[in-house]
Structure formats: structure tokens, C-alpha cells
Design a protein around this motif. Structure first.
Motif, PDB file in Angstrom:
ATOM      1  N   ARG A  51     -26.764 -22.818 -39.904  1.00 41.40           N
ATOM      2  CA  ARG A  51     -25.806 -23.987 -39.587  1.00 41.40           C
ATOM      3  C   ARG A  51     -25.837 -25.253 -40.285  1.00 41.40           C
ATOM      4  N   ASP A  52     -24.878 -25.441 -41.274  1.00 41.13           N
ATOM      5  CA  ASP A  52     -24.803 -26.575 -41.913  1.00 41.13           C
ATOM      6  C   ASP A  52     -24.416 -27.837 -41.309  1.00 41.13           C
ATOM      7  N   HIS A  53     -24.395 -28.988 -41.462  1.00 44.02           N
ATOM      8  CA  HIS A  53     -23.922 -30.358 -40.910  1.00 44.02           C
ATOM      9  C   HIS A  53     -23.034 -30.895 -41.962  1.00 44.02           C
ATOM     10  N   THR A  82     -19.675 -33.976 -46.778  1.00 43.30           N
ATOM     11  CA  THR A  82     -20.653 -34.005 -47.713  1.00 43.30           C
ATOM     12  C   THR A  82     -21.080 -32.702 -48.373  1.00 43.30           C
ATOM     13  N   GLY A  83     -21.828 -32.570 -49.191  1.00 46.08           N
ATOM     14  CA  GLY A  83     -22.685 -31.462 -49.420  1.00 46.08           C
ATOM     15  C   GLY A  83     -23.344 -30.802 -48.507  1.00 46.08           C
ATOM     16  N   GLY A  84     -23.704 -31.320 -47.473  1.00 48.47           N
ATOM     17  CA  GLY A  84     -24.450 -30.825 -46.463  1.00 48.47           C
ATOM     18  C   GLY A  84     -25.406 -32.210 -46.143  1.00 48.47           C
ATOM     19  N   LEU A 105     -25.470 -13.992 -52.367  1.00 49.54           N
ATOM     20  CA  LEU A 105     -24.223 -14.184 -51.903  1.00 49.54           C
ATOM     21  C   LEU A 105     -24.191 -14.852 -50.736  1.00 49.54           C
ATOM     22  N   PHE A 106     -23.412 -16.213 -50.608  1.00 49.54           N
ATOM     23  CA  PHE A 106     -23.506 -17.153 -49.515  1.00 49.54           C
ATOM     24  C   PHE A 106     -21.965 -16.813 -48.831  1.00 49.54           C
ATOM     25  N   ALA A 107     -22.083 -16.215 -47.720  1.00 55.06           N
ATOM     26  CA  ALA A 107     -20.689 -16.158 -47.106  1.00 55.06           C
ATOM     27  C   ALA A 107     -20.634 -17.378 -45.918  1.00 55.06           C
ATOM     28  N   TYR A 147     -16.599 -17.445 -50.143  1.00 55.25           N
ATOM     29  CA  TYR A 147     -17.933 -17.210 -50.627  1.00 55.25           C
ATOM     30  C   TYR A 147     -18.505 -18.131 -51.795  1.00 55.25           C
ATOM     31  N   ASN A 148     -19.682 -18.375 -51.875  1.00 54.28           N
ATOM     32  CA  ASN A 148     -20.403 -19.141 -52.758  1.00 54.28           C
ATOM     33  C   ASN A 148     -21.337 -17.853 -53.433  1.00 54.28           C
ATOM     34  N   VAL A 149     -21.597 -18.097 -54.631  1.00 52.84           N
ATOM     35  CA  VAL A 149     -22.318 -17.001 -55.329  1.00 52.84           C
ATOM     36  C   VAL A 149     -23.783 -17.520 -55.507  1.00 52.84           C
ATOM     37  N   ARG A 150     -24.317 -18.564 -54.772  1.00 53.16           N
ATOM     38  CA  ARG A 150     -25.612 -19.078 -55.047  1.00 53.16           C
ATOM     39  C   ARG A 150     -26.324 -19.390 -53.490  1.00 53.16           C
ATOM     40  N   PHE A 151     -27.472 -19.734 -53.562  1.00 54.44           N
ATOM     41  CA  PHE A 151     -27.971 -20.230 -52.454  1.00 54.44           C
ATOM     42  C   PHE A 151     -27.332 -21.488 -51.759  1.00 54.44           C
ATOM     43  N   GLY A 152     -27.389 -21.874 -50.723  1.00 57.00           N
ATOM     44  CA  GLY A 152     -26.684 -23.116 -50.248  1.00 57.00           C
ATOM     45  C   GLY A 152     -27.816 -24.512 -50.381  1.00 57.00           C
ATOM     46  N   ASP A 153     -27.429 -25.445 -50.265  1.00 59.98           N
ATOM     47  CA  ASP A 153     -28.135 -26.643 -50.133  1.00 59.98           C
ATOM     48  C   ASP A 153     -27.728 -27.401 -49.500  1.00 59.98           C
ATOM     49  N   PRO A 154     -28.385 -27.850 -48.087  1.00 60.63           N
ATOM     50  CA  PRO A 154     -29.850 -27.624 -47.913  1.00 60.63           C
ATOM     51  C   PRO A 154     -29.878 -26.325 -47.082  1.00 60.63           C
ATOM     52  N   GLU A 155     -29.322 -25.190 -47.207  1.00 61.03           N
ATOM     53  CA  GLU A 155     -29.760 -24.076 -46.545  1.00 61.03           C
ATOM     54  C   GLU A 155     -30.924 -23.354 -47.373  1.00 61.03           C
ATOM     55  N   ALA A 156     -30.937 -23.544 -48.298  1.00 61.28           N
ATOM     56  CA  ALA A 156     -32.300 -22.914 -49.104  1.00 61.28           C
ATOM     57  C   ALA A 156     -33.600 -23.820 -48.630  1.00 61.28           C
TER      58      ALA A 156
END
Ligand code: AMP
Ligand code: GLY
Length: 421
Positions: free
Chosen positions: A211-213, A225-227, A268-270, A284-293
Motif C-alpha cells: 500500500r503506497d501513501h 507525490t511519487g509516493g 507488471l505493476f497493477a 498498469y505500470n510496466v516496472r517496479f514501484g518506488d518506494p514499493e521495491a
């Protein structure tokens, strides 16, 4: 294996750290990287958007695998350039990267594959879009079709807000070509969750959920923000939900992409909404999330590089990934002013002390080195991750490390994960 990671943020620091642990690695490069990454990989001063130069570097340095972190080089076709040179790339082709590059494309794939998502329509003519809004009413969601640095989505509570968003995109050209088409969709409600899957074109393995914030301020206030932080696993994300997401969203997407002759390889980032009717795809995003990675990878026990390689070569299902069954919390430290204007060049102290906290990892996101000093050099500057047997413990560890840092010109949200305690 000689590996090149592309990117310079916290996500790439997390990728590089995980890859460096693999017994398969003989040499690790990162372009352009950052001072945190420099402790694990050799930095290559090529920007992420210079895909020709990156592909040439990979070719002339006998790189076996390229791992792009951000979407920009993928949307620009780096996987295709590398394929022409016979170099593996753990990321989608330009055609498959349209899953992030175009909202309309994703909606078409979702509809063709019968994937649960908000009902939608696309427009290039403002008067048609405005008609549609007056017929449908608010709340309604207006999205610039292309990449708009996370600013292209308006969740409109009133028709006036939706109309303003249409006019900004289609009449005023606020997002340039990215906003020359808008997707207007039904408003969905429910908690949001990000799900990550590693894909080899045919098969997908679950990489975790988080879960992103996204808002800058405590209590989810202020601009997007980007997260500003993330937690994993997302409370309430059951095994059943996970199975539902993999079977009704991720796998049908891979089938449809393969059917179109553009199989999806990579991460794949849903972005999902857990609605009363079940999980639905937001984007969708086609990469890892930041800061999820930075939140998920510290829990990985298996060899990430072996899995990334399998994603390029097929047979992913034979590479099971093991994760520590723990909670993980990442807190982003940003420069004061972010996501608006901010200063670069302020000095950060206490990094070693923070990193010495139990079960904590410090990722550099936007820093540069000057002699022995580490200076802020971006909006999101550091990501502090803590893991532990419970969300409470993981959080306390992350914030203990945050408190050990000395950076008066920075700030963070104090409530990452707090809502779920
Ligand atoms: P996106 O860039 O498509 O992820 O959208 C950004 C944010 O807008 C999402 O994280 C959601 O919070 C919100 N959003 C997007 N689409 C919808 C929708 N159809 N209904 C409600 N909220 C949405
Ligand atoms: N944290 C959301 C993203 O990486 O896009």
C-alpha cells in the motif's frame, strides 16, 4: 553474469542490492546510479533516457542482462534495441510498455480480456468529452492518455472539476501530446493496493502487494507525490484476493498481450481498487514501484537475479520465490518543498547511525556525494525501510532510523502505516 541496472533512485538501489546477493553475478553496473548504489555497483554516467547510448554500453561491455528501473527507457524502446543486439532485458518491448504509456491502450486490453475495470470512453474532441460528462454526472475521473508524470489524473467530485480537466488537456494542451486524448471513466470506491508480478510473456509469479501513501502530508493531505511511503503486506489483502488478482487481472492480461503478438516480459505493476464487487484494475505500470521495491525486496529470500533471468528466457514457474513472512514499512525522506520547488545541496548526517538500527535498510533516492559528505539532490532523497514480525515493530524500526538522521532541510510523513495499527 554481467548485469546493468538502469536508474538512479531508491528503487534501483533496492534492485542493485538484491541482485548483488546473487551467486550468479560477476559484475554489476548501474547507469547513472547514485552514491548509495556506488557502494554495490560500478556507476556508468549515462542518463536513463539515452537508450541508444545505454544499449551501446551494454553491447560493448558484454552485458548479459539489463534491468531497467523506470518506465522512460522502456517506453522509449530500450528492450527492442537490446533485443536487436542479442542482449536480454528484463522489461517489456516498446509495444508492450504501452500498458503504462497509454491509458486507452490498457483499457482496450482490459476490455478484450474481460478484466474488471471502470467503464470508460476516450475523447480527442473537447465538446464530445464535455457532452459525455454532462450525461454521466459526477463523481467521474478524467485522465490524460499518455505519461504525465503522475499529474494527469483528476478524480472530479463535481462536473465543473471534470470539465476543467478536459479543457486543460484538450484545449489548453497542459500535458502536450500526453493530454491530446483523455480517458474518462467511472468513479470507483474502495481501498487501493499495488500488486506486482514478474512475467515471462506467458507466466506470472506474484512479487508481493503493497500500500503506497501518495499524498505529501500526514492523514493523506496535500498534493500527490511519487509516493511518501509504503507498507507490505497491505492489511486485509487475503490469499483469496491475491488469487483473484492473479487469475482475473494479471493472467488474462498476459494472454491478451501474447494474442496481440506483444507478450509482456518484466515486472507488471497493477494499481487496483478493492471494490465491493472485487478487485478492479485502475492502471498498469510496466516496472517496479518506488518506494514499493524498497518495501518488498528486503523481504525476498530467493535469488532475484535467477528470477529476472527466467523472466527473460521463459520457465518462470520453475523458479519459486520465497519471502520472509514479515511486515515491511518504508518511509520516504523528501526535501522541504517537495512535490513543489525545493533546494538541492543540503547536507545529510547520521546515515551510518540510521543504517545501524536493527532490521533497517537505507536506500538512496536523490543524493550526490561531495567528498565524504552526502548531499540532497532531488525531491525524494532517502528511503528508510524497516522490517519485523508485525507492522508495529517494522514501523518503529523504520522511524527509529529516521530519527537517527540529521537533516533539518528534509521531512517525512510520520503516519506511514499508522492508519492500520
Ligand atoms: P492513476 O494514475 O491512473 O493510478 O490514477 C491516480 C489515482 O487516481 C489512483 O491511484 C486513484 O487514487 C485515482 N483513480 C484513478 N482512477 C480512478 C477511478 N476510476 N475511480 C476512483 N479513483 C481513481
Ligand atoms: N509509488 C508509485 C509508483 O512507483 O508509481
Amino acid at each position: 553474469m554481467r548485469v546493468l541496472v538502469i536508474g538512479s533512485g531508491g528503487r534501483e538501489h533496492a534492485l542493485v542490492r538484491a541482485i548483488a546477493k546473487s551467486p550468479l553475478v560477476t559484475k554489476l553496473f548501474c547507469a547513472p546510479g547514485n552514491p548509495g548504489i556506488a557502494t554495490v555497483a560500478e556507476l556508468v554516467p549515462i542518463p536513463v533516457t539515452e537508450v541508444e547510448a545505454l544499449a551501446s554500453f551494454a553491447a560493448s561491455n558484454d552485458i548479459d542482462l539489463v534491468v531497467p528501473g523506470p518506465e522512460a527507457p522502456l517506453v522509449a524502446g530500450i528492450a527492442d534495441l537490446l533485443a536487436e543486439r542479442g542482449i536480454r532485458c528484463c522489461g517489456p518491448s516498446k509495444a508492450a510498455a504501452q500498458l503504462e504509456g497509454s491509458k486507452q491502450f490498457t483499457k482496450e486490453v482490459a476490455d478484450a480480456a474481460g478484466i474488471p475495470t471502470a467503464r470508460w470512453e476516450a475523447f480527442t474532441e473537447a465538446h464530445h468529452a464535455l457532452d459525455f460528462i454532462s450525461r454521466r454526472g459526477a463523481p467521474i475521473v478524467v485522465k490524460a492518455d499518455g505519461l504525465a508524470a503522475g499529474k494527469g489524473v483528476v478524480v472530479a467530485q463535481t462536473e465543473a472539476e471534470a470539465e476543467a480537466a478536459v479543457i486543460a488537456c484538450l484545449r489548453e494542451g497542459t500535458f502536450g501530446v500526453a493530454g491530446a486524448r483523455v480517458v474518462i471513466e467511472e468513479f470507483m470506491e474502495g481501498p487501493e493496493v499495488s500488486v506486482f508480478a514478474l512475467c515471462d510473456g506467458t507466466e506470472a509469479v506474484f512479487l508481493g502487494a503493497a500500500r503506497d501513501h501518495k499524498r505529501v502530508g500526514d492523514g493523506d493531505t496535500g498534493p500527490n507525490t511519487g509516493g511518501m511511503g509504503a507498507i507490505a503486506p497491505p492489511p486485509g489483502f487475503t490469499h483469496e484476493t491475491r488469487t483473484q488478482v492473479m487469475e482475473t487481472i494479471i493472467r488474462p492480461t498476459l494472454v491478451e498481450m501474447e494474442r496481440r503478438g506483444t507478450p509482456f516480459r518484466g515486472i507488471l505493476f497493477a494499481g487496483l481498487m478493492l471494490t465491493e464487487e472485487g478487485p478492479k484494475l485502475i492502471e498498469y505500470n510496466v516496472r517496479f514501484g518506488d518506494p514499493e521495491a524498497e518495501t518488498l525486496l528486503p523481504l525476498l529470500e530467493s535469488d532475484l537475479l535467477a528470477a529476472l533471468l527466467a523472466a527473460c528466457e521463459g520457465g518462470l514457474a520453475a523458479v519459486p520465490l520465497r519471502w520472509r513472512a514479515e511486515a515491511s514499512v518504508s518511509v520516504v525522506l523528501a526535501a522541504q518543498g517537495y512535490p513543489g520547488a525545493y533546494h538541492r545541496g543540503t547536507r545529510i548526517a547520521g546515515l551510518d547511525k540510521a543504517a545501524a538500527e536493527e532490521a533497517v535498510t537505507l536506500f538512496h533516492a536523490g543524493t550526490r556525494a561531495e567528498g565524504d559528505a552526502i548531499l540532497a539532490d532531488g525531491g525524494r532523497v532517502l528511503v528508510v525501510n524497516g522490517t519485523g514480525p508485525s507492522l508495529t515493530v517494522a514501523r518503529n524500526r523504520a522511524y527509529a532510523a529516521v530519527d537517527a538522521l540529521e537533516w533539518p532541510e528534509g521531512f517525512c510523513r510520520r503516519d506511514i502505516g499508522a492508519h492500520f495499527l
